[in-house]
Enzyme design. Structure first.
Site, PDB file in Angstrom:
ATOM      1  N   ASP A 179      35.444  39.894 -21.057  1.00 25.38           N
ATOM      2  CA  ASP A 179      34.939  39.944 -22.421  1.00 25.38           C
ATOM      3  C   ASP A 179      34.624  41.373 -22.827  1.00 25.38           C
ATOM      4  O   ASP A 179      34.200  42.179 -22.007  1.00 25.38           O
ATOM      5  CB  ASP A 179      33.675  39.087 -22.561  1.00 25.38           C
ATOM      6  CG  ASP A 179      33.555  38.440 -23.921  1.00 25.38           C
ATOM      7  OD1 ASP A 179      33.723  39.157 -24.925  1.00 25.38           O
ATOM      8  OD2 ASP A 179      33.301  37.228 -23.983  1.00 25.38           O
ATOM      9  N   HIS A 229      44.160  34.235 -28.883  1.00 27.56           N
ATOM     10  CA  HIS A 229      42.910  34.875 -29.328  1.00 27.56           C
ATOM     11  C   HIS A 229      43.095  36.378 -29.497  1.00 27.56           C
ATOM     12  O   HIS A 229      42.610  36.960 -30.478  1.00 27.56           O
ATOM     13  CB  HIS A 229      41.794  34.585 -28.311  1.00 27.56           C
ATOM     14  CG  HIS A 229      40.469  35.152 -28.692  1.00 27.56           C
ATOM     15  ND1 HIS A 229      39.661  34.587 -29.654  1.00 27.56           N
ATOM     16  CD2 HIS A 229      39.823  36.263 -28.249  1.00 27.56           C
ATOM     17  CE1 HIS A 229      38.564  35.311 -29.787  1.00 27.56           C
ATOM     18  NE2 HIS A 229      38.629  36.325 -28.952  1.00 27.56           N
TER      19      HIS A 229
END
Length: 409
Positions: free
Chosen positions: A229, A321
């Site tokens: 992330d 994404h």
């Protein structure tokens, strides 16, 4: 209570008798023995053993004064708590000033390893453990202070395709972001700061999060989907500083400040467990092992969005994404400081990501990206936003100033 031998302590029990025997024995041994023992005890108390761990923990204290608040540019510590508060009914400008006066003094003490003036457990504050406290305000606070409310300081636009927002995770008049390398330090600071203003504001919601404690080169932050992330960040300490800090085009009271968006994103890990690795990487657009794009290279290598496979399809799926979150304009970037959460087990489990983004203008920078993700993002199959809030992050306080002093001027 028993003393371990089966005898009972008390007025007529064993302990007073043992104490009397001990005292009489010491008296019979002579004054020299008692004096020597007392001196040894005094020396031990005067020079306690120093624990190197405590020295290291106490040494990691952040400065408080400066152009910007701490807790934004620093590498995120492994533990965090995000606390939203609502002002009590009838609150006026004077009450806002009192609240910020209390927090200014308490935060400065806490990040420096000192307990606030009302702290009954100052020992818990003695280990600052890289503590940072960042204060944000909502539109109601700004209006009560008599300052101009930025156009973006409002709830984000609705994203009905994906949002299932709950009041218990959304909104608020004030935000405390409390981060540290110790969960005890976080809990203590949170308690002291909320208790100190209990007559002015009530807690609306608390979201606790964690990151990898050993995070660093070769060991990146991963969310609970296993995804690396925060792989692409703007250079907010250099060329991209204007994407983070409010400048001359913003309200004068907020120059040197920022905005923060906090979104709670629930993850369906049971459904994610049923997806194979190829499907997961296709949904993300990155390899799960390295965090690098599926088009090749490491985590820092730019994705090749034009690459196609032997059938002519994009190697990075059109709904991946990575592709949907990719900036289509230079200003569509923001600083991410995410934390994972995992509350409860079994049927009551609640797992996901506290998505935290700092930027100068969330409507201009974050909303276009969020709109693309809402329209089409394969990760939406496993994730659901359940909370959302926007706050203006106050500028830092110079020596002698309060947090928010320009807002109150």
């Amino acid at each position: 209570m028993t003393d371990g031998s089966g005898t009972i302590d008390g007025p007529g029990g064993a302990r007073p008798r043992r104490r009397a025997v001990l005292l009489s024995g010491l008296a019979g041994a002579g004054a020299g023995v008692v004096t020597g023992a007392g001196a040894a005890v005094a020396r031990e108390r005067a020079t306690p053993a120093v624990d190197d761990r405590l020295v290291r923990a106490r040494a990691v204290a952040r400065g408080f004064r400066g152009t910007h608040q701490a807790g934004i540019l620093e590498a995120p510590p492994p533990y965090a708590s995000f606390v939203a508060l609502d002002l009590l009914p009838g609150t006026d400008r004077g009450a806002v000033q009192r609240l910020l006066t209390v927090w200014t003094d308490d935060v400065e003490r806490l990040v420096g390893g000192r307990g606030p003036l009302t702290d009954l457990e100052p020992e818990l504050a003695a280990v600052p453990a890289s503590l940072t406290v960042t204060v944000g305000v909502g539109p109601r606070v700004v209006r009560l202070a008599g300052a101009t409310v930025p156009s973006w300081l409002a709830p984000l636009p609705a994203f009905p395709e994906i949002d299932r927002l709950e009041d218990r995770w959304s909104g608020g008049d004030l935000l405390l972001q409390v981060c540290a390398a110790s969960p005890t330090t976080v809990a203590h600071a949170q308690r002291r700061l909320t208790a100190a203003v209990a007559d002015l504001a009530r807690v609306r919601w608390v979201q606790r999060g964690f990151r990898e404690p050993f995070e660093g080169p070769g060991l990146p932050m991963r969310n609970l989907l296993g995804q690396v992330d925060g792989t692409v960040q703007p250079d907010v300490a250099g060329l991209d500083a204007g994407l983070l800090w409010v400048g001359d085009d913003g309200p004068a009271w907020l120059r040197g400040g920022s905005s923060v968006v906090v979104r709670r994103i629930s993850m369906d890990l049971d459904a994610w467990d049923r997806a194979d690795r190829l499907s997961r990487e296709n949904a993300v657009g990155r390899r799960l092992d390295t965090g690098g794009p599926v088009t090749g290279g490491g985590v820092d290598v730019p994705a090749d969005l034009t690459a196609v496979d032997e059938l002519g399809f994009h190697r990075i799926d059109d709904a991946a994404h990575l592709r949907r979150a990719h900036a289509t304009a230079p200003h569509e970037r923001f600083l991410r400081r995410p934390y994972s959460y995992d509350d409860g087990t079994g049927a009551s489990s609640s797992t996901g990501l506290v998505f935290v983004a700092y930027q100068a203008d969330p409507v201009r920078q974050l909303v276009p990206v969020q709109r693309r993700l809402a329209e089409m993002d394969l990760l939406n199959l496993w994730t659901t936003p359940v909370g959302s809030a926007v706050f203006a992050v106050l500028p830092g306080a110079s020596p002698g100033e309060l947090l928010g002093q320009a807002m109150l001027a």
